[in-house]
Design a protein around this motif. Structure first.
Motif, PDB file in Angstrom:
ATOM      1  N   THR A  99      12.410   1.033  -2.169  1.00 19.07           N
ATOM      2  CA  THR A  99      13.269   1.924  -1.405  1.00 19.07           C
ATOM      3  C   THR A  99      14.552   1.162  -1.098  1.00 19.07           C
ATOM      4  OG1 THR A  99      12.373   1.190   0.718  1.00 19.07           O
ATOM      5  CG2 THR A  99      11.266   3.061  -0.354  1.00 19.07           C
ATOM      6  N   LEU A 144       8.458  -0.714  -7.664  1.00 21.94           N
ATOM      7  CA  LEU A 144       8.772   0.492  -6.901  1.00 21.94           C
ATOM      8  C   LEU A 144       9.422   0.052  -5.599  1.00 21.94           C
ATOM      9  CD1 LEU A 144       8.584   3.584  -6.559  1.00 21.94           C
ATOM     10  CD2 LEU A 144       6.295   3.235  -5.578  1.00 21.94           C
ATOM     11  N   LEU A 193       4.983  12.090  -4.504  1.00 22.89           N
ATOM     12  CA  LEU A 193       5.246  10.686  -4.223  1.00 22.89           C
ATOM     13  C   LEU A 193       4.038   9.824  -4.585  1.00 22.89           C
ATOM     14  CD1 LEU A 193       7.450   8.836  -3.032  1.00 22.89           C
ATOM     15  CD2 LEU A 193       6.288   9.031  -0.831  1.00 22.89           C
ATOM     16  N   ARG A 194       2.852  10.349  -4.349  1.00 17.71           N
ATOM     17  CA  ARG A 194       1.613   9.623  -4.696  1.00 17.71           C
ATOM     18  C   ARG A 194       1.543   9.401  -6.200  1.00 17.71           C
ATOM     19  NH1 ARG A 194      -2.463   6.446  -2.705  1.00 17.71           N
ATOM     20  NH2 ARG A 194      -2.671   7.754  -0.855  1.00 17.71           N
ATOM     21  N   TYR A 227       3.000   2.788 -10.219  1.00 16.29           N
ATOM     22  CA  TYR A 227       3.238   1.398  -9.819  1.00 16.29           C
ATOM     23  C   TYR A 227       1.918   0.665  -9.587  1.00 16.29           C
ATOM     24  CZ  TYR A 227       4.028  -2.366  -6.436  1.00 16.29           C
ATOM     25  OH  TYR A 227       3.997  -3.557  -5.765  1.00 16.29           O
ATOM     26  N   ASP A 228       0.999   1.332  -8.920  1.00 19.97           N
ATOM     27  CA  ASP A 228      -0.262   0.689  -8.540  1.00 19.97           C
ATOM     28  C   ASP A 228      -1.119   0.346  -9.756  1.00 19.97           C
ATOM     29  OD1 ASP A 228      -1.949  -0.247  -6.438  1.00 19.97           O
ATOM     30  OD2 ASP A 228      -3.225   1.519  -6.692  1.00 19.97           O
ATOM     31  N   THR A 243       0.843  -1.199   0.000  1.00 19.17           N
ATOM     32  CA  THR A 243       0.000   0.000   0.000  1.00 19.17           C
ATOM     33  C   THR A 243       0.876   1.248   0.000  1.00 19.17           C
ATOM     34  OG1 THR A 243      -0.088   0.198   2.411  1.00 19.17           O
ATOM     35  CG2 THR A 243      -1.725  -1.241   1.351  1.00 19.17           C
ATOM     36  N   PHE A 244       0.258   2.382  -0.293  1.00 17.26           N
ATOM     37  CA  PHE A 244       0.986   3.645  -0.275  1.00 17.26           C
ATOM     38  C   PHE A 244       1.525   3.934   1.127  1.00 17.26           C
ATOM     39  CE2 PHE A 244       0.963   8.391   0.018  1.00 17.26           C
ATOM     40  CZ  PHE A 244       1.991   8.620  -0.879  1.00 17.26           C
ATOM     41  N   TYR A 304       4.526   1.857   1.723  1.00 16.14           N
ATOM     42  CA  TYR A 304       5.665   2.366   0.970  1.00 16.14           C
ATOM     43  C   TYR A 304       6.277   3.586   1.658  1.00 16.14           C
ATOM     44  CZ  TYR A 304       8.446   4.559  -2.621  1.00 16.14           C
ATOM     45  OH  TYR A 304       9.475   5.154  -3.288  1.00 16.14           O
ATOM     46  N   THR A 305       5.453   4.569   2.037  1.00 12.01           N
ATOM     47  CA  THR A 305       5.993   5.777   2.664  1.00 12.01           C
ATOM     48  C   THR A 305       6.660   5.456   4.001  1.00 12.01           C
ATOM     49  OG1 THR A 305       3.813   6.251   3.626  1.00 12.01           O
ATOM     50  CG2 THR A 305       4.363   7.326   1.551  1.00 12.01           C
ATOM     51  N   TYR A 347       3.710   6.469  -6.927  1.00 13.12           N
ATOM     52  CA  TYR A 347       3.088   5.239  -6.436  1.00 13.12           C
ATOM     53  C   TYR A 347       1.937   4.806  -7.349  1.00 13.12           C
ATOM     54  CZ  TYR A 347       0.571   1.905  -3.560  1.00 13.12           C
ATOM     55  OH  TYR A 347      -0.063   0.771  -3.112  1.00 13.12           O
ATOM     56  N   ASP A 348       1.173   5.780  -7.841  1.00 17.62           N
ATOM     57  CA  ASP A 348       0.042   5.449  -8.717  1.00 17.62           C
ATOM     58  C   ASP A 348       0.519   4.798 -10.015  1.00 17.62           C
ATOM     59  OD1 ASP A 348      -1.796   6.350  -6.889  1.00 17.62           O
ATOM     60  OD2 ASP A 348      -2.110   8.303  -7.845  1.00 17.62           O
TER      61      ASP A 348
END
Length: 282
Positions: free
Chosen positions: A255, A253, A238-239, A245-246, A2-3, A6-7, A242-243
Motif C-alpha cells: 500500500t 503486495l 481484495l482477498r 501474494y500469499d 497477514t490479510f 494488509y487491510t 492477497y491470495d
C-alpha cells in the motif's frame, strides 16, 4: 504480512473536499448559467441565438435536462457525428436546441428550473448526482501510478508506464509500470490499483493482476500496489489479490503506507535481475 495487517494499512487516497468550495468546472457552469438567466424569455429563437453566441457553454443545456457531459458527447456523436458540443452548437445551433427539446424536453425544463426556488434538501439531492465540485474519478489511481514512477525514476530504472508485458506462452497482461521495457523485454511488471470508491473497476483491477500473475515467467517479477478505502467495500476481491501474494503467484503486495518496502524490494529485484540503470545526469 497477514490479510488483516494488509487491510489495516489501506488508506484514503484522495483528500476530503469541501463541497461548498468552488472549482474550475463550477465557475464555468456558473458563468454559462448567468448568461442563460439574463435572457428575457426561453423559447427556440432566444436559445438559438444563445447557443450561437456561446457554443462552448452549450453543455449546460444538457445538464439542465439531466445529461452528463459524457452522455452529451454520446448523443452528439449520434446526432452530428462529433463529440464536441462547441462544434455542434457552432455549426448546427438550431438543430442542437431542437434535438435536446424533442428528445429531452429542454424548453419546458429550462423554464421550470430558471424560476424554481430550491431548498437545502434539493441542493443535497443534486450534489449526490453531480460531480461539479468533485475531484476527477481517476485522480486516486493516477496518484498511485505517479508515486511509483517517481520511485523508479529516483532508482534510475528505465520504465514504460501504462503498457503491457508479455510472458510465458505469449501471454500478455496490463502493466502500469514495465521495467525496463514493455512486451517480452519486461522484467519487472508493476500493477498500481488505487480506489477510494467501489465499483466494477475494482473487479477489473483484480482480473488484471490475475492476468499478470498468470502471464509472468519464472524470470519475471510481478508486484502490486493496491490501496484506497474503496477496497474495504470489496473485501472478497481484495482477498483474491492477497491470495496471489500469499501463494507466491505475485512477488510483492504493498500500500502507499508500505512504499518504503516497495522501494527496497524494487531496488533489490532490479539488482538481482541485472537491470541496467540510467546514468546520472551531470
Amino acid at each position: 504480512m497477514t490479510f488483516e495487517e494488509y487491510t489495516a494499512s489501506l488508506g484514503r487516497l484522495t483528500a476530503a473536499i469541501d463541497p461548498t468550495a468552488s472549482t474550475e468546472d463550477a465557475v464555468e457552469i456558473q458563468r454559462a448559467v448567468a448568461s442563460l438567466e439574463a435572457l428575457d424569455q426561453i423559447d427556440e429563437s432566444t436559445l438559438f441565438a444563445w447557443v450561437s453566441e456561446h457554443p462552448s457553454d452549450s453543455f449546460v443545456l444538457a445538464l439542465a435536462v439531466g445529461l452528463s457531459r459524457e452522455k452529451l458527447k454520446n448523443q452528439l456523436r449520434d446526432w452530428f457525428g462529433t463529440a464536441s458540443w462547441a462544434k455542434a452548437a457552432r455549426e448546427h445551433p438550431s438543430s442542437f436546441v431542437q434535438r435536446l427539446d424533442e428528445d429531452f424536453d429542454l424548453l419546458r425544463l429550462l423554464r421550470v428550473q430558471r424560476n424554481q426556488q430550491y431548498s437545502f434538501g434539493d441542493l443535497l439531492v443534486a450534489r449526490a448526482g453531480t460531480r461539479a465540485t468533485a475531484t476527477n474519478a481517476g485522480a486516486s489511481g493516477r496518484k498511485v501510478e505517479d508515486m511509483l514512477e517517481a520511485i523508479a525514476t529516483d532508482l534510475l530504472l528505465p520504465y514504460v508506464p501504462r503498457t503491457r508485458m508479455a510472458g510465458r506462452h505469449g501471454k500478455t497482461a496490463p502493466a502500469d509500470l514495465a521495467i525496463p521495457a514493455a512486451g517480452p523485454d519486461c522484467v519487472i511488471a508493476v500493477a498500481a490499483k488505487g480506489f477510494d470508491s467501489t465499483g466494477s473497476k475494482l473487479t477489473d483491477a483484480v482480473r488484471e493482476i490475475e492476468e499478470l500473475a498468470d502471464a509472468r515467467t519464472g524470470h519475471q517479477v510481478a508486484l502490486a500496489v493496491v490501496d484506497g478505502i474503496g477496497w474495504k467495500g470489496r473485501m472478497s476481491d481484495l482477498r483474491r489479490i492477497y491470495d496471489l501474494y500469499d501463494t507466491g503467484a505475485i512477488d510483492g503486495l504493498y500500500t502507499l503506507g508500505t512504499l518504503d518496502r516497495f522501494r527496497a524490494d524494487l531496488d533489490s529485484f532490479a539488482s538481482l535481475r541485472r537491470i541496467r540503470r540510467r546514468p546520472t545526469s551531470s
